[in-house]
Design a protein around this motif. Structure first.
Motif, PDB file in Angstrom:
ATOM      1  N   SER A   1       0.819  -1.209   0.000  1.00 18.52           N
ATOM      2  CA  SER A   1       0.000   0.000   0.000  1.00 18.52           C
ATOM      3  C   SER A   1       0.850   1.254   0.000  1.00 18.52           C
ATOM      4  O   SER A   1       0.350   2.344   0.214  1.00 18.52           O
ATOM      5  CB  SER A   1      -0.918  -0.001   1.232  1.00 18.52           C
ATOM      6  OG  SER A   1      -0.142  -0.038   2.421  1.00 18.52           O
ATOM      7  N   HIS A   2       2.156   1.102  -0.246  1.00 11.65           N
ATOM      8  CA  HIS A   2       3.065   2.245  -0.214  1.00 11.65           C
ATOM      9  C   HIS A   2       4.115   2.068  -1.297  1.00 11.65           C
ATOM     10  O   HIS A   2       4.193   1.021  -1.944  1.00 11.65           O
ATOM     11  CB  HIS A   2       3.736   2.343   1.161  1.00 11.65           C
ATOM     12  CG  HIS A   2       4.559   1.138   1.510  1.00 11.65           C
ATOM     13  ND1 HIS A   2       4.037   0.041   2.151  1.00 11.65           N
ATOM     14  CD2 HIS A   2       5.867   0.841   1.283  1.00 11.65           C
ATOM     15  CE1 HIS A   2       4.974  -0.869   2.313  1.00 11.65           C
ATOM     16  NE2 HIS A   2       6.097  -0.409   1.794  1.00 11.65           N
ATOM     17  N   THR A   3       4.906   3.103  -1.503  1.00 12.27           N
ATOM     18  CA  THR A   3       5.952   3.052  -2.515  1.00 12.27           C
ATOM     19  C   THR A   3       7.292   2.717  -1.866  1.00 12.27           C
ATOM     20  O   THR A   3       7.525   3.006  -0.690  1.00 12.27           O
ATOM     21  CB  THR A   3       6.072   4.391  -3.255  1.00 12.27           C
ATOM     22  OG1 THR A   3       6.334   5.425  -2.297  1.00 12.27           O
ATOM     23  CG2 THR A   3       4.778   4.710  -3.994  1.00 12.27           C
ATOM     24  N   ARG A   4       8.157   2.115  -2.654  1.00 12.89           N
ATOM     25  CA  ARG A   4       9.494   1.768  -2.171  1.00 12.89           C
ATOM     26  C   ARG A   4      10.408   2.996  -2.244  1.00 12.89           C
ATOM     27  O   ARG A   4      10.234   3.859  -3.102  1.00 12.89           O
ATOM     28  CB  ARG A   4      10.093   0.669  -3.042  1.00 12.89           C
ATOM     29  CG  ARG A   4       9.318  -0.632  -3.071  1.00 12.89           C
ATOM     30  CD  ARG A   4       9.963  -1.593  -4.061  1.00 12.89           C
ATOM     31  NE  ARG A   4       9.238  -2.849  -4.180  1.00 12.89           N
ATOM     32  CZ  ARG A   4       9.445  -3.905  -3.405  1.00 12.89           C
ATOM     33  NH1 ARG A   4      10.365  -3.837  -2.456  1.00 12.89           N
ATOM     34  NH2 ARG A   4       8.753  -5.015  -3.565  1.00 12.89           N
ATOM     35  N   PRO A   5      11.432   3.035  -1.393  1.00  9.28           N
ATOM     36  CA  PRO A   5      12.381   4.159  -1.479  1.00  9.28           C
ATOM     37  C   PRO A   5      13.196   4.162  -2.768  1.00  9.28           C
ATOM     38  O   PRO A   5      13.512   5.227  -3.298  1.00  9.28           O
ATOM     39  CB  PRO A   5      13.289   3.927  -0.261  1.00  9.28           C
ATOM     40  CG  PRO A   5      12.494   3.096   0.670  1.00  9.28           C
ATOM     41  CD  PRO A   5      11.650   2.220  -0.187  1.00  9.28           C
ATOM     42  N   ARG A   6      13.577   2.974  -3.273  1.00  8.20           N
ATOM     43  CA  ARG A   6      14.370   2.833  -4.500  1.00  8.20           C
ATOM     44  C   ARG A   6      15.612   3.733  -4.471  1.00  8.20           C
ATOM     45  O   ARG A   6      15.804   4.621  -5.305  1.00  8.20           O
ATOM     46  CB  ARG A   6      13.523   3.118  -5.741  1.00  8.20           C
ATOM     47  CG  ARG A   6      12.356   2.147  -5.898  1.00  8.20           C
ATOM     48  CD  ARG A   6      11.730   2.178  -7.273  1.00  8.20           C
ATOM     49  NE  ARG A   6      10.611   1.259  -7.374  1.00  8.20           N
ATOM     50  CZ  ARG A   6      10.696  -0.053  -7.585  1.00  8.20           C
ATOM     51  NH1 ARG A   6      11.896  -0.597  -7.706  1.00  8.20           N
ATOM     52  NH2 ARG A   6       9.622  -0.810  -7.658  1.00  8.20           N
ATOM     53  N   VAL A   7      16.469   3.495  -3.496  1.00  4.94           N
ATOM     54  CA  VAL A   7      17.705   4.253  -3.348  1.00  4.94           C
ATOM     55  C   VAL A   7      18.690   3.803  -4.421  1.00  4.94           C
ATOM     56  O   VAL A   7      18.964   2.603  -4.555  1.00  4.94           O
ATOM     57  CB  VAL A   7      18.316   4.030  -1.950  1.00  4.94           C
ATOM     58  CG1 VAL A   7      19.609   4.818  -1.791  1.00  4.94           C
ATOM     59  CG2 VAL A   7      17.309   4.403  -0.865  1.00  4.94           C
ATOM     60  N   PRO A   8      19.256   4.711  -5.220  1.00  5.63           N
ATOM     61  CA  PRO A   8      20.261   4.304  -6.216  1.00  5.63           C
ATOM     62  C   PRO A   8      21.432   3.621  -5.528  1.00  5.63           C
ATOM     63  O   PRO A   8      21.801   3.959  -4.393  1.00  5.63           O
ATOM     64  CB  PRO A   8      20.678   5.626  -6.865  1.00  5.63           C
ATOM     65  CG  PRO A   8      19.535   6.564  -6.626  1.00  5.63           C
ATOM     66  CD  PRO A   8      18.963   6.162  -5.293  1.00  5.63           C
TER      67      PRO A   8
END
Length: 711
Positions: free
Chosen positions: A151-158
């Motif tokens: 129900s949320h978005t991932r941080p997706r840290v480079p």
């Protein structure tokens, strides 16, 4: 005492897919893969522990299946599998043993080490099946409603911005004073605002959790009244370990884990799991029969071709899961996708990854496991970290994993430890490690962030102990100090163990700062072990795998030295986050971008201010090195099509007794320099000391100094 009854009214045929127990709102479809079985009993348990057995009468593609109406989430179950008892042929079927579903999303109860858990009587290779019922002493699998999506978005840290923090779910919060007592050591404890605040202030982007797949302690540990604290003894690849649950063991652990991930994601922090797909908790042939061994021993494990009663063991743990088998490989991939899609996990660190990549015998980077990882549209988008070795011949594979993979860089660890203990390796190896290990990762198209740089990890000395002990002190493990490595590459700074000597303590604290500064400012991805930033000690124990107590847990009561180190570490990570030169996406060229300028993107200096020559790199008495990073030549940072000009820095490492004057390179490198930090003077404010280019600047013994170039 439970009773077992056979139900003459068997289940409906059901479907062979999906594997595991699937509730559809009206009933549950059960499936189990076993190519060599001749029959499978589904065992359903009520709240009183009474057992009802249903024979799964259908087998499709080696999958036994059946549908049971009018049951649902919360139902406890297991399997009993019928087939040949022939260890010499690799078969160890024994229906007296209740077996856990490998695809179960949760397990209830606990394993009690008892003779009934063992499938054999007498010799494990040539004995006969043990007829004692293991059900009273083992786990129950639990039916759960399917959890779907996030129900949320991932941080997706480079990758280049990533800072990994390796921690143990229980040990990190077990002593945290701001976490409610009933939540300490749990998934909810890790999600507590006070804990997340610490991670954010420190500058952590990704937590790497020691194994949280449901595990069972080895019998030899249980016999000592201890547990496998680290958890590298997995039984269930889909089930979060109920050891860390504050919400019970009938499904609450699943929701608690998901809530923890959501809380960390909301703070911009990724979750990486340390996963153990190379072996299982059943151990060697003389180990307990809990799941895989009784379901289909030859189907799940690698057995010796010349004597199938023995396992091929590349792990040192008694068995090796056979990732060459299509169904086993499917299970591993189903597990990875489940944790990613349903549980929200952002990446995986694969324990003893070389064991998974072995084909017939040798490590094969073109193996089926590597191929399916590469092509899977879910898993290949995650952060993938290999522990690039196992205990078998040819298992050390640092630098050899293919694109998509990053690696724990064991050569980085060894080189930096050798530097700060005064080892005689020369500076050539160090230069490669500080600048991203291009010798290991550039030739196959990978980037500097393929190198997961670390100096300490859960296995080995803590950072404080690295400069307090020359030798391991593992007596608390009750193995007569025989366990754990003797290759610590440590230095006690002159006194073995704790001391009140002020000079020794000052040197040790400086050495910790030196190691952390080297780690954070090296090209690649830094990994910090939880508590190292607060001077955590294990009293010289370098193998605290069985120490679920204050020896391993992080101590949050900080003395002034620990407070100072915490502030210094946070300062380092803040600097790294603001300075692109320390977060390289591409390898340094080692040459000027502008032919009219002598300044390279990366330059190396001797103490006399001259550029390093090939002979200088090979001098074994060299202990001092300057590394100049030119921010003007960062090619991988653009804004609206224009290159961002970043600050340039000069880093000096001086790993020797005695102070030394170094000459700072003048123009065109810099007109003058601002001292950012000096590990010998930790309270020195950033920029308060300015040194002219071409002038001399003293370095204290065993110190690291970072200077910002002013042009």
């Amino acid at each position: 005492m439970s009773t077992a009854t056979a139900d003459p009214n068997g289940p409906w045929p059901g479907s062979p897919f999906p594997l595991g127990a699937t509730w559809d709102g009206d009933g549950v479809n059960f499936t189990l893969w076993s190519p060599h079985a001749v029959g499978v009993d589904l065992c359903l348990f009520d709240d009183a522990g009474n057992e009802r057995r249903l024979m799964l009468g259908e087998s499709t593609y080696h999958v036994w299946h059946g549908y049971v109406p009018d049951i649902g989430p919360g139902q406890r179950y297991g399997f009993r599998v019928h087939g040949p008892w022939n260890p010499l042929a690799g078969h160890r079927f024994n229906p007296a043993k209740l077996l856990m579903d490998p695809y179960a999303r949760a397990y209830s109860g606990q394993v009690v080490d008892d003779p009934s858990l063992y499938g054999h009587v007498g010799d494990a290779s040539r004995g006969w099946p043990d007829g004692r019922d293991s059900a009273p002493n083992t786990l129950r699998s639990v039916v759960l409603a399917r959890t779907i999506g996030l129900s949320h978005t991932r941080p997706r840290v480079p990758w280049e911005d990533t800072v990994i923090y390796e921690l143990h779910v229980r040990g990190f919060t077990a002593r945290h004073p701001d976490v409610p007592e009933n939540l300490r050591g749990t998934y909810s404890g890790l999600a507590h605002p006070a804990v997340i605040e610490h991670l954010m202030k420190l500058g952590i982007t990704s937590v790497e959790l020691l194994p949280v797949h449901h595990m069972v302690s080895e019998p030899f540990i249980s016999e000592r009244g201890m547990t496998n604290y680290w958890g590298y003894n997995t039984l269930g690849y889909f089930a979060p370990d109920s050891r860390f649950s504050s919400r019970g063991d009938t499904g609450g652990q699943v929701e608690e884990f998901r809530d923890m991930v959501a809380a960390l994601h909301a703070a911009g922090i990724e979750v990486i799991l340390d996963v153990v797909y190379n072996h299982t908790a059943e151990g060697g042939a003389d180990g307990p029969t809990l799941s895989f061994r009784g379901i289909d021993n030859r189907g799940y494990y690698r057995v010796d071709p010349s004597d199938a009663s023995r396992y091929v063991d590349y792990t040192g743990c008694g068995n090796t899961l056979d990732a060459r088998q299509p169904a086993v490989l499917q299970m591993l991939m189903d597990s990875l996708r489940y944790w990613a899609l349903d549980m929200g996990v952002d990446g995986f660190r694969f324990d003893l990854a070389s064991a998974l990549a072995r084909s017939m015998h040798d490590v094969d980077q073109l193996s089926a496991f590597m191929a399916v990882i590469h092509q899977d549209p879910v898993v290949n988008q995650l952060k993938l970290i290999a522990e690039p070795w196992d205990v078998g011949a040819g298992g050390y594979q640092v630098g050899n994993f293919p694109p998509l993979w990053t690696e724990w860089n064991g050569r980085y660890r060894d080189a930096v430890r050798d530097l700060w203990r005064g080892g005689t390796r020369g500076l050539g190896e160090l230069g490669y490690r500080l600048s991203g290990s291009s010798d290991l990762y550039q030739d196959d198209g990978r980037r500097p962030f393929a190198s997961i740089n670390f100096i300490t990890a859960h296995d080995g000395f803590t950072m404080r102990d690295l400069f307090t002990y020359n030798h391991k002190h593992n007596e608390a493990n009750r193995e007569d100090n025989r366990d754990g490595t003797d290759d610590n590459r440590s230095w006690n700074c002159g006194v073995e163990g704790e001391t009140d000597d002020g000079a020794v303590l000052a040197l040790r604290n400086r050495q910790i700062r030196n190691a952390l500064a080297t780690l954070v400012l090296s090209a690649g991805v830094p990994m910090i072990t939880a508590g190292d930033e607060m001077r955590r000690t294990q009293g010289g124990n370098n193998n605290a795998y069985c120490q679920d107590n204050e020896l391993s847990w992080v101590d949050w009561k900080l003395d002034p030295e620990a407070e100072s180190l915490l502030g210094f570490t946070s300062r380092l990570l803040t600097l790294r986050g603001r300075a692109p030169v320390f977060r390289q996406r591409s390898f340094f060229v080692g040459a000027p971008a502008d032919l009219d300028s002598p300044v390279s993107d990366l330059s190396w200096f001797r103490p006399d201010g001259g550029l390093m020559s090939p002979d200088d790199w090979n001098r074994y008495d060299a202990r001092t090195l300057g590394m100049f990073l030119d921010g003007d030549q960062i090619r991988n940072r653009t804004l609206r099509g224009e290159r961002i000009v970043d600050d340039s820095y000069l880093l000096w490492v001086h790993a020797a007794d005695g102070d030394l004057e170094v000459r700072l390179p003048g123009p065109p490198w810099a007109q003058r320099y601002q001292v950012v930090f000096d590990t010998a003077r930790p309270d020195l404010p950033d920029g308060s000391e300015v040194v002219e280019g071409g002038a001399a600047r003293p370095l204290s013994a065993w110190s690291t100094v970072l200077l910002r170039a002013v042009r």
